[in-house]
Design an enzyme around this catalytic site. Structure first.
Site, short mmCIF file in Angstrom:
data_model
loop_
_atom_site.label_atom_id
_atom_site.label_comp_id
_atom_site.label_asym_id
_atom_site.label_seq_id
_atom_site.Cartn_x
_atom_site.Cartn_y
_atom_site.Cartn_z
N GLN A 41 -5.78 -8.33 0.08
CA GLN A 41 -6.58 -7.17 -0.32
C GLN A 41 -7.71 -7.54 -1.26
O GLN A 41 -8.37 -6.67 -1.83
CB GLN A 41 -5.70 -6.11 -1.00
CG GLN A 41 -4.61 -5.54 -0.11
CD GLN A 41 -5.16 -4.69 1.03
OE1 GLN A 41 -6.30 -4.21 0.97
NE2 GLN A 41 -4.37 -4.48 2.06
N CYS A 76 4.46 -1.11 3.39
CA CYS A 76 5.15 -2.43 3.38
C CYS A 76 5.35 -2.92 1.95
O CYS A 76 5.26 -4.14 1.68
CB CYS A 76 4.39 -3.47 4.19
SG CYS A 76 4.30 -3.07 5.93
N ASP A 87 -1.56 -14.16 -2.90
CA ASP A 87 -1.75 -13.37 -1.69
C ASP A 87 -3.05 -12.60 -1.85
O ASP A 87 -3.12 -11.61 -2.58
CB ASP A 87 -0.55 -12.43 -1.53
CG ASP A 87 -0.77 -11.38 -0.43
OD1 ASP A 87 -1.88 -11.30 0.13
OD2 ASP A 87 0.18 -10.61 -0.17
N LYS A 138 -8.95 -7.93 7.54
CA LYS A 138 -9.22 -7.05 6.40
C LYS A 138 -10.58 -7.38 5.78
O LYS A 138 -10.98 -6.84 4.76
CB LYS A 138 -8.11 -7.19 5.36
CG LYS A 138 -6.75 -6.71 5.87
CD LYS A 138 -5.68 -6.84 4.81
CE LYS A 138 -4.28 -6.79 5.36
NZ LYS A 138 -3.78 -5.45 5.66
N HIS A 193 3.78 -7.20 -1.27
CA HIS A 193 3.91 -6.76 0.12
C HIS A 193 5.15 -7.44 0.71
O HIS A 193 5.50 -8.55 0.30
CB HIS A 193 2.65 -7.21 0.86
CG HIS A 193 2.50 -6.70 2.26
ND1 HIS A 193 3.10 -7.30 3.33
CD2 HIS A 193 1.79 -5.66 2.76
CE1 HIS A 193 2.77 -6.65 4.44
NE2 HIS A 193 1.98 -5.65 4.12
N1 PMP Z 1 -0.30 -8.88 1.65
C1 PMP Z 1 -0.93 -7.75 1.36
C2 PMP Z 1 -1.21 -7.40 -0.06
C3 PMP Z 1 -1.34 -6.89 2.39
O1 PMP Z 1 -1.98 -5.75 2.09
C4 PMP Z 1 -1.06 -7.24 3.72
C5 PMP Z 1 -1.47 -6.34 4.88
N2 PMP Z 1 -1.23 -4.99 4.67
C6 PMP Z 1 -0.41 -8.44 3.98
C7 PMP Z 1 -0.04 -9.23 2.91
C8 PMP Z 1 -0.10 -8.89 5.36
O2 PMP Z 1 -1.26 -9.15 6.06
P1 PMP Z 1 -1.24 -9.43 7.63
O3 PMP Z 1 -0.45 -8.32 8.24
O4 PMP Z 1 -2.68 -9.40 8.02
O5 PMP Z 1 -0.61 -10.76 7.83
#
Ligand code: PMP
Length: 433
Positions: free
Chosen positions: A226, A387, A223, A249, A146
């Site tokens: 998910q 993203c 990270d 999430k 991401h």
């Molecule tokens: N890493 C991953 C794999 C994600 O899916 C996301 C959110 N789509 C993020 C990081 C960022 O998370 P947040 O916007 O809640 O900080």
């Protein structure tokens, strides 16, 4: 509110109801009743919410916990001598213990509250990264990260002269593990890898990757944005150095998440933001720092959010993350089969080991158009690059449509998705023959 939601909001009374609820396959339709928003129509249709990868909906227990915090417990934490402040501090610290248990961290002071995954990764980049990286050092990322696990490292590389190395992907959207091992070497200082890809659904073999990284003396950040809502996570069994996730999430509030960091690492890391609560002493000549985790929690945090996150953790724990994982795997298998029967639909991300994410493109329909037509049918999905632009570049596509599942989704939602895709194909002149 049903029995499970009530149990989750009052942990002391939860044992009986939670145990009763925690047997056999879960019934998504029953659990869906815990989520008030799922009973509101959208565009005059039943809401089919399949955008859980972006954020999950919130059970009544979490909504009520935040409301109750402001009605009954609100005060600023840590600094107060009065009863309410101590009460709010207790609730905040109990929430930290719930995160500790969720991740099976050895100690509660290994948990730092953050705004979410993005802030947790930035914390490691700006604190650990600036203190430990120098010109020529290497950070290994993967081709499915991401943006929040790419851009902070690029910014730190600009400041330190460290360089990024990227693990390539196979056509199925898995990591090329031989290439990963070839990238590791004496210059590798950090591996930062996504546990479950938000764009592809791939579950990465992080335990094995951590072992290999440690063998060359590198630290590992995972990270888990998910992952935490979809499977049990045990940071001690994984052996990772850092683990980041977002509460929103995981059926919790927005604006709250956490970073797990191994105690010795956090203890040696400098602050990255200055302010109240993170100091031991302040004078104009010199200030000294509080111990972790307070050292990394400058200013008034999202106290109500932390309390809500604690209740969200109670909620999923009462159901059982293994049962949630089983349910979502079954649903993903069913959705994958159904999608493969749609002419002109191509799945992006067909890894052997996946979590509940179905990314796809449909011949002749831009993902954004598909998303808009599905929305008119009440089916909420995400369309675009998620993203994760490098993933789209790797597969030579502008974006995908993505359906992502949660504990409250079932076969009816998949049927609605499939019917809405068929409708979109009709509007675009029918499916290919
Ligand atoms: N890493 C991953 C794999 C994600 O899916 C996301 C959110 N789509 C993020 C990081 C960022 O998370 P947040 O916007 O809640 O900080």
């Amino acid at each position: 509110m049903n029995a499970l939601a009530t149990a989750a909001s009052t942990p002391a009374a939860s044992a009986g109801a939670a145990a009763a609820a925690a047997r056999g396959p879960l019934v998504a339709a029953d659990l869906a009743r815990d989520f008030p928003i799922l009973s509101r129509p959208v565009r005059g249709k039943r809401l089919v919410y399949l955008d859980n990868g972006a954020t999950t909906q919130k059970p009544e227990a979490v909504i009520e916990a935040e409301r109750r915090f402001y009605r009954e417990s609100n005060a600023n934490i840590h600094r107060g001598v009065h009863w309410l402040s101590q009460h709010a501090t207790d609730l905040y610290e109990q929430a930290r213990e719930r995160v500790q248990r969720l991740l099976n961290a050895a100690r509660a002071d290994e948990i730092v509250f953050t705004r979410g995954t993005t802030e947790a990764i930035n914390l490691v980049a700006y604190s650990w990264g600036r203190a430990n990286l120098k010109a020529g050092d290497e950070i290994v990322l993967t081709g499915m990260e991401h943006h929040s696990n790419i851009v902070p490292w690029q910014l730190i590389c600009e400041q330190t002269g460290a360089v990024l190395k990227v693990v390539p992907l196979t056509d199925r959207g898995e990591l090329q593990l031989d290439a990963y091992e070839a990238l590791l070497g004496p210059r590798t200082r950090l591996v930062s890898v996504v546990h479950v890809s938000n764009a592809l659904g791939t579950v990465n073999p992080v335990a094995r990757m951590i072992e290999r990284a440690h063998a060359v003396g590198a630290k590992v950040l995972v990270d888990g944005a998910q992952a935490v809502a979809h499977q049990g996570v045990d940071v001690q069994a994984l052996g990772c150095d850092f683990y980041a996730f977002s509460g929103h999430k995981l059926y919790g509030p927005t604006g709250i998440g956490a970073l797990y960091g191994r105690r010795e690492l956090l203890a040696a890391m400098p602050p990255w933001q200055g302010g109240g609560d993170m100091i031991r002493t302040v004078s104009f000549e010199r200030s000294t720092w509080a111990d972790a985790p307070q050292r990394f929690e400058a200013g008034t945090p999202n106290i109500a959010g932390a309390v809500g996150l604690g209740v969200a953790i109670d909620y999923v724990t009462a159901i059982g993350l293994d049962r949630i994982a089983e349910h979502e795997h079954r649903l993903l298998a069913h959705a994958t089969e159904a999608a493969q029967r749609i002419p002109g639909l191509r799945l992006i991300g067909t890894a052997a080991h996946k979590a509940g994410i179905l990314s796809f493109v449909v011949d002749g329909i831009h993902p954004h158009d598909l998303g808009t037509i599905l929305d008119a049918e009440g089916v909420a999905i995400r369309a675009g690059h998620h993203c994760a632009m490098p993933v789209m570049t790797r597969f030579g596509i502008p974006g995908t449509a993505r359906a992502s599942f949660a504990l409250y989704n079932d076969e009816n939602d998949v049927a609605a998705l499939v019917a809405a895709i068929a409708r979109a194909q009709q509007m675009f002149g029918g499916p290919p023959r």
